[in-house]
Structures are given as C-alpha cells and as structure tokens.
Design an enzyme around this catalytic site. Structure first.
Site, short mmCIF file in Angstrom:
data_model
loop_
_atom_site.label_atom_id
_atom_site.label_comp_id
_atom_site.label_asym_id
_atom_site.label_seq_id
_atom_site.Cartn_x
_atom_site.Cartn_y
_atom_site.Cartn_z
N ASP A 243 0.81 -1.22 0.00
CA ASP A 243 0.00 0.00 0.00
C ASP A 243 0.84 1.28 0.00
O ASP A 243 0.40 2.33 0.47
CB ASP A 243 -0.97 0.03 1.20
CG ASP A 243 -1.95 -1.13 1.19
OD1 ASP A 243 -2.31 -1.57 0.08
OD2 ASP A 243 -2.33 -1.59 2.27
N GLU A 244 2.06 1.20 -0.53
CA GLU A 244 2.94 2.37 -0.55
C GLU A 244 3.31 2.78 -1.97
O GLU A 244 4.17 3.64 -2.16
CB GLU A 244 4.23 2.07 0.25
CG GLU A 244 4.01 1.85 1.74
CD GLU A 244 3.60 3.11 2.47
OE1 GLU A 244 3.93 4.22 1.99
OE2 GLU A 244 2.94 3.00 3.51
#
Length: 298
Positions: A243-244
């Site tokens: 999720d980065e």
C-alpha cells in the site's frame, strides 16, 4: 476449476486510427520542447494536444505528453523511433511512443466483492475506457456468472492457505505476454515481490482508504470508531511495499455521526469504483507518468 466464456467484441470502442502519443521525461533544460517538436515535424506529424510540466524549471524534472496525428502510424513508427533516439537519448530523456489506435489489454483480478469489477466491465463494454479485457481471474467463483454475461473469459484460481506460490504461478501463466496491465479490483490477496518482478506489466490496486489512514483490515469499523467525517479510496501502482506504491487517483465522500459502518461501506464502495475506473482510464490513455514514489497525471 477453469471456466472460459466466449468473447464478445466491444462495438462501442472507437479509437483514432491515426493518433499517437509521445511521453518524455528527464532532467529539465532549455530547448527540450523544441527538440521534441522538431522530430515530430520532420515526420509530418500534426500536434493536436501537448501537456508539459516541470517540478523545478532550474534543474528539476521535466514531463511532456504530446498527442499527434500521423498517416499510417505503424508504417512511420520505425523511422520516427530511430530519430527520437538520436535526438533525445543524448539529452538523457526517457521516452515512449504509443499507437493510440490500439487499446490496452487489461487482466482484472477480483475476489468476492463485485462493485469495482462490474464497474470496469460495464465501462469497457460502453467504450468509456480504451481497453479490452481478455480475462478475469478470481480466487473465488462468486463473480463467474456476472463475468460470463459480459462475454469475457473467467478463470478460477484458488488461493487458500499461507503459501500463495502455486496460485501466483497459475496467474502468471495466464497473463504473461497476453496483457498490458493487471488491475486488482478488490482482489483480497497480497501480491508477492516475485510476482511483481515476473509479471512484466504495471499492476494497479484500489485501496479502501484515503491512504495513509486506516490501513489494514476493517477500515470502515475503524473509521466509525474514530468518528471520521470523510471516507475515501486510493488507486495506486503496486510495489513491494504494501500500500505504498505511487498514487494515481483519490477521492472522498462525506459521512456524519448518523452513518453506520454499513452506510460507510456502501458510500465507500461508490468511491472505490469511481477512483479505480478513473485511475485505469488515466493509465489506458497514457496520461500517467511515474516519478519515483510519485506520479504526474495529465
């Protein structure tokens, strides 16, 4: 179990047969726009749209997306690419030439939630996104009948237990060399670094939060407990860091103290499908340029 449905052509999708796009990025400097335009002019290209951005005119990073028309782009591309290499490579510029008459081939991965998947299939059928969908892959069979109704092949690839390597291997067999983009439409599995290294195309994910807040399971319950007034969704490219990845699109919806967690989930689903569709559209129109952990979206 593998279920394959016959494909139905998308009669609504009409792409320009004579348009191409040139995407250029690199260190900013004087004369870059002129150098790019000169090469296009040498090949009788007619520029119809040009977007340009520099994060710092004095030594920053330069981005340009140029849309132009050509007579028979496929025939002109080899000579045009050769001249672009001569003109732009010495300037340290990375560039990519795209035939806009060819839609992106997009594989969609889903689980049991269908709202993002069906929204993408509906928009593709209506010709709203310049893409074809050669396959939908799911670790559950719940969405099989819905996918069949669009005339798109459905592949069931179970992914039970902690070891996902067999499932990922099967997915790689299906997508490698057959697609230009993989979209995770609420595919509730963590993608391994090995898969990302081997898949060979970008992967876009929709996250049910306005990142970086409320990461992890139960985001709407956490949001309700926190008393938030906005909920959102984030579409991003998938990287090894969970999720980065570089963010492509985000949006929010207002909520109040009277909204239950179920109300928030319903409103959140609407935002999720809008955000994911806009992100996929931007990618398929070649409007997204990655710059490390960031993106420039024209």
């Amino acid at each position: 179990m593998t279920i394959v449905a016959p494909r139905t052509p998308n009669l609504a999708l009409k792409l320009p047969a004579d348009e191409a796009a040139l995407l250029v990025q690199g260190e900013d400097g004087q004369g870059l726009v002129r150098a790019i335009s000169a090469v296009l002019a040498d090949h009788d290209a007619n520029i119809v749209a040009l977007d340009q951005y520099s994060d710092d005119p004095t030594g920053g990073h330069f981005f340009q997306r140029t849309i132009f028309t050509l007579d028979e782009p496929a025939a002109v591309f080899p000579a045009l690419e050769a001249e672009l290499a001569v003109a732009l490579d010495p300037l340290g510029l990375a560039w990519r030439l795209v035939d806009r008459g060819i839609p992106k081939r997009v594989a969609i991965l889903a689980s049991t939630s269908d709202h993002c998947l069906l929204d993408l299939l509906w928009r593709q059928r209506r010709g709203e996104i310049p893409m074809t969908v050669p396959m939908v892959i799911s670790n559950h069979g719940d969405v099989a009948e819905d996918v069949r109704s669009f005339g798109i092949p459905f592949f069931h690839v179970p992914s039970a237990g902690p070891d996902k390597s067999a499932a990922e291997e099967r997915i790689l067999e299906l997508v490698q060399g057959n697609v230009d983009l993989v979209v995770l439409a609420r595919y509730m599995q963590i993608i391994s670094a090995d898969f990302l290294h081997r898949v060979g195309v970008p992967v876009i994910n929709i996250h049910h939060s306005f990142l970086p807040a409320f990461i992890g399971a139960g985001p709407y319950r956490k949001a309700k407990e926190r008393g938030v007034k906005l909920i959102g969704a984030t579409a991003h490219y998938v990287t090894e860091e969970l999720d980065e990845g570089p963010i492509i699109e985000q949006d929010v919806a207002r909520v109040t103290h009277a909204d239950t967690a179920a109300d928030m989930q319903r409103k959140g689903a609407y935002v999720e499908r809008e955000v994911l569709s806009r992100a996929v559209l931007a990618h398929c129109e070649d409007r997204v340029m990655r710059n490390g952990r960031e993106t420039v979206v024209f």
